[in-house]
Design an enzyme around this catalytic site. Structure first.
Site, PDB file in Angstrom:
ATOM      1  CB  THR A  10      80.975  19.675  41.551  1.00  0.00           C
ATOM      2  OG1 THR A  10      81.821  20.249  42.544  1.00  0.00           O
ATOM      3  CG2 THR A  10      81.744  18.735  40.698  1.00  0.00           C
ATOM      4  CB  VAL A  30      62.040  17.355  25.906  1.00  0.00           C
ATOM      5  CG1 VAL A  30      60.881  18.081  26.563  1.00  0.00           C
ATOM      6  CG2 VAL A  30      62.980  16.798  26.967  1.00  0.00           C
ATOM      7  CD  GLU A 123      68.135   7.411  38.285  1.00  0.00           C
ATOM      8  OE1 GLU A 123      66.990   7.050  37.989  1.00  0.00           O
ATOM      9  OE2 GLU A 123      68.927   6.681  38.905  1.00  0.00           O
ATOM     10  CB  VAL A 126      71.237   6.247  44.956  1.00  0.00           C
ATOM     11  CG1 VAL A 126      71.963   4.938  45.261  1.00  0.00           C
ATOM     12  CG2 VAL A 126      70.415   6.682  46.160  1.00  0.00           C
ATOM     13  CB  ILE A 130      74.466   4.062  38.185  1.00  0.00           C
ATOM     14  CG1 ILE A 130      75.989   4.024  38.162  1.00  0.00           C
ATOM     15  CG2 ILE A 130      73.880   2.692  37.922  1.00  0.00           C
ATOM     16  CD1 ILE A 130      76.579   3.212  39.301  1.00  0.00           C
ATOM     17  N   GLY A 181      91.865  15.380  44.410  1.00  0.00           N
ATOM     18  CA  GLY A 181      90.474  15.827  44.313  1.00  0.00           C
ATOM     19  C   GLY A 181      89.451  14.697  44.329  1.00  0.00           C
ATOM     20  CG  ASP A 195      77.958   9.369  50.262  1.00  0.00           C
ATOM     21  OD1 ASP A 195      77.456  10.438  49.892  1.00  0.00           O
ATOM     22  OD2 ASP A 195      78.187   8.416  49.494  1.00  0.00           O
ATOM     23  CE  LYS A 199      75.755   8.336  47.411  1.00  0.00           C
ATOM     24  NZ  LYS A 199      77.171   8.302  47.064  1.00  0.00           N
ATOM     25  N   GLY A 296      81.071  12.613  40.506  1.00  0.00           N
ATOM     26  CA  GLY A 296      81.708  13.520  39.545  1.00  0.00           C
ATOM     27  C   GLY A 296      80.690  14.415  38.863  1.00  0.00           C
TER      28      GLY A 296
HETATM   29  N1  HSE Z   1      81.201  11.559  47.987  1.00  0.00           N
HETATM   30  C1  HSE Z   1      80.399  10.731  47.151  1.00  0.00           C
HETATM   31  C2  HSE Z   1      81.243   9.555  46.645  1.00  0.00           C
HETATM   32  C3  HSE Z   1      79.869  11.535  45.991  1.00  0.00           C
HETATM   33  O1  HSE Z   1      82.462   9.549  46.835  1.00  0.00           O
HETATM   34  O2  HSE Z   1      80.684   8.623  46.093  1.00  0.00           O
HETATM   35  C4  HSE Z   1      78.724  10.916  45.272  1.00  0.00           C
HETATM   36  O3  HSE Z   1      77.595  10.817  46.079  1.00  0.00           O
END
Ligand code: HSE
Length: 398
Positions: A10, A30, A123, A126, A130, A181, A195, A199, A296
């Site tokens: 992705t 650049v 970058e 996390v 953003i 999805g 997750d 972070k 995404g």
């Molecule tokens: N699975 C994570 C989320 C993806 O839903 O934020 C981004 O790190």
């Protein structure tokens, strides 16, 4: 400058798309083109615009002196670590979106990059698109960061928002999120807070300047949150958000990932759906909030491409990132103070006997009592809640 992508899923395919579609913008930024030379993946992608660049052996990239920039979007610690390490040792810059890799090996890879006068940037690890890592490393360096509070998982924020808006049960929202999805087939890492934990470990390591082990962070997910909890939240004029938090305590930080009941005056109350937000408090700055698309393909790839541009502009220069390998001992989370929302089958007299003065909340649910405690240390609250005979739920107030 020639680049390679390791992992054409992705995010990796999003990076290739941005390099194609924003080519002129990148040349403008650049001063020269970033040209994709290789795409490493074990799968085949017939008909894909980058099909002719597909390779299956990472050593082809490591051994090609023309490649200066490498993207790692494979996920997981291995083999990503072996591949990234090989690229840095071969004197190539690397950017990754892989929070598992950065949380586990960030300090070491930063040091390896420094030893080879290249850069290791992350970058996208996390908050997706953003810009929070560069903000912490560059823009907030004049401040002592006293507090970070973030909604850093899009899946759980989407689910909690749906539960708030529709009064639906957790399992139904999860099934719907998977069908659309938004949630992974195996949603454990998101819904159990793992997750978000990685972070906040990364963000806390950066502000502390040394390694914070994610295993040391008290982590609670949202899989136990029910439609009944949502009814109580509404009765209190609050919402439920999964927060990843760390707070300065003396020379160290205290960190936690957990669902919190937020009131409308908390800025994070208003962050809905798949949006992420990170609220940072500096000792001079006060508050700054960074919000936007936290997951995404293209939002995350946008942050990866920004790293590519940054590294291309710093060819021959190692940008200092302070993140020592020595582990930071976090402060004892059981000494943190909080108010707690509790649901129990015990009667009001028993509840008052245990907790003293509490505020009962009426959500119109029969056969139980919901109440808010006074401010208590975690371990004192734990002792008290053990005295309840039928505890149904505990959610901290934030
Ligand atoms: N699975 C994570 C989320 C993806 O839903 O934020 C981004 O790190």
């Amino acid at each position: 400058m020639k680049a390679a992508i390791m992992g054409y899923g992705t995010i990796g395919s999003g990076v290739a798309k941005i390099l194609r579609e924003n080519k002129d913008r990148i040349v403008f930024t650049v001063g020269e083109e970033i040209e994709l030379k290789y795409v490493l993946d074990l799968r085949d992608f017939p008909g894909d615009p980058e099909e002719d660049k597909l390779i299956k052996d990472y050593k082809i990239i490591a051994e090609d002196p023309e490649v200066r920039l490498v993207v790692e979007t494979m996920g997981g610690v291995e083999p990503a670590y072996t591949f990234v390490n090989a690229m840095l040792e071969a004197g190539k810059h690397v950017t990754t979106s892989n929070k598992a890799l950065v949380a586990a090996k960030g300090a070491e890879l930063i040091e390896t990059a420094r030893n080879h006068n290249v850069n290791f940037e992350f970058e996208a690890s996390v908050g997706g698109g953003i810009p929070i890592i560069r903000a912490i490393n560059t823009c907030l360096t004049g401040d002592v960061v006293e507090e970070i509070s973030g909604i850093v998982n899009g899946t759980t924020n989407y689910m909690l928002t749906k539960m708030m808006n529709e009064g639906a049960q957790f399992d139904d929202v999860l099934k719907e999120a998977q069908a659309n999805g938004f949630a992974e087939k195996d949603p454990t890492a998101d819904i159990e807070g793992h997750d978000a934990c990685r972070k906040i470990a990364i963000l806390t390591s950066l502000v502390a300047g040394q390694q914070v082990d994610f295993e040391d962070i008290e982590t609670e997910g949202i899989s136990h949150i029910t439609a009944e909890d949502i009814k109580y939240a509404k009765a209190m004029g609050r919402t439920i958000k999964l927060l990843a938090r760390s707070k300065k305590e003396g020379d160290t930080y205290v960190a936690r990932v957990a669902p919190y009941l937020l009131s409308t005056d908390n800025t994070l109350y208003h962050i809905d759906g798949v949006l992420n937000a990170v609220l940072v408090k500096g000792n001079m700055l006060g508050y700054a909030m960074f919000t936007g698309s936290g997951a995404g393909s293209l939002p995350t790839a946008s942050a990866v491409v920004a790293d590519l541009c940054d590294m291309a502009k710093h060819e021959g220069i190692n940008i200092k990132i302070r993140w020592k390998k020595e582990k930071l001992n976090l402060a004892d989370a059981s000494k943190q103070k909080n108010e707690y929302f509790v649901r129990a089958k015990d009667d009001k007299e028993k509840i008052k006997e245990i907790f003293g003065d509490v505020n009962f909340v009426d959500a119109g649910i029969a056969g139980e009592n919901g109440f808010i405690t006074g401010t208590l240390e975690e371990d004192i609250f734990t002792e008290k809640k053990a005295k309840l005979s039928e505890l149904l739920q505990v959610i901290r107030l934030g």
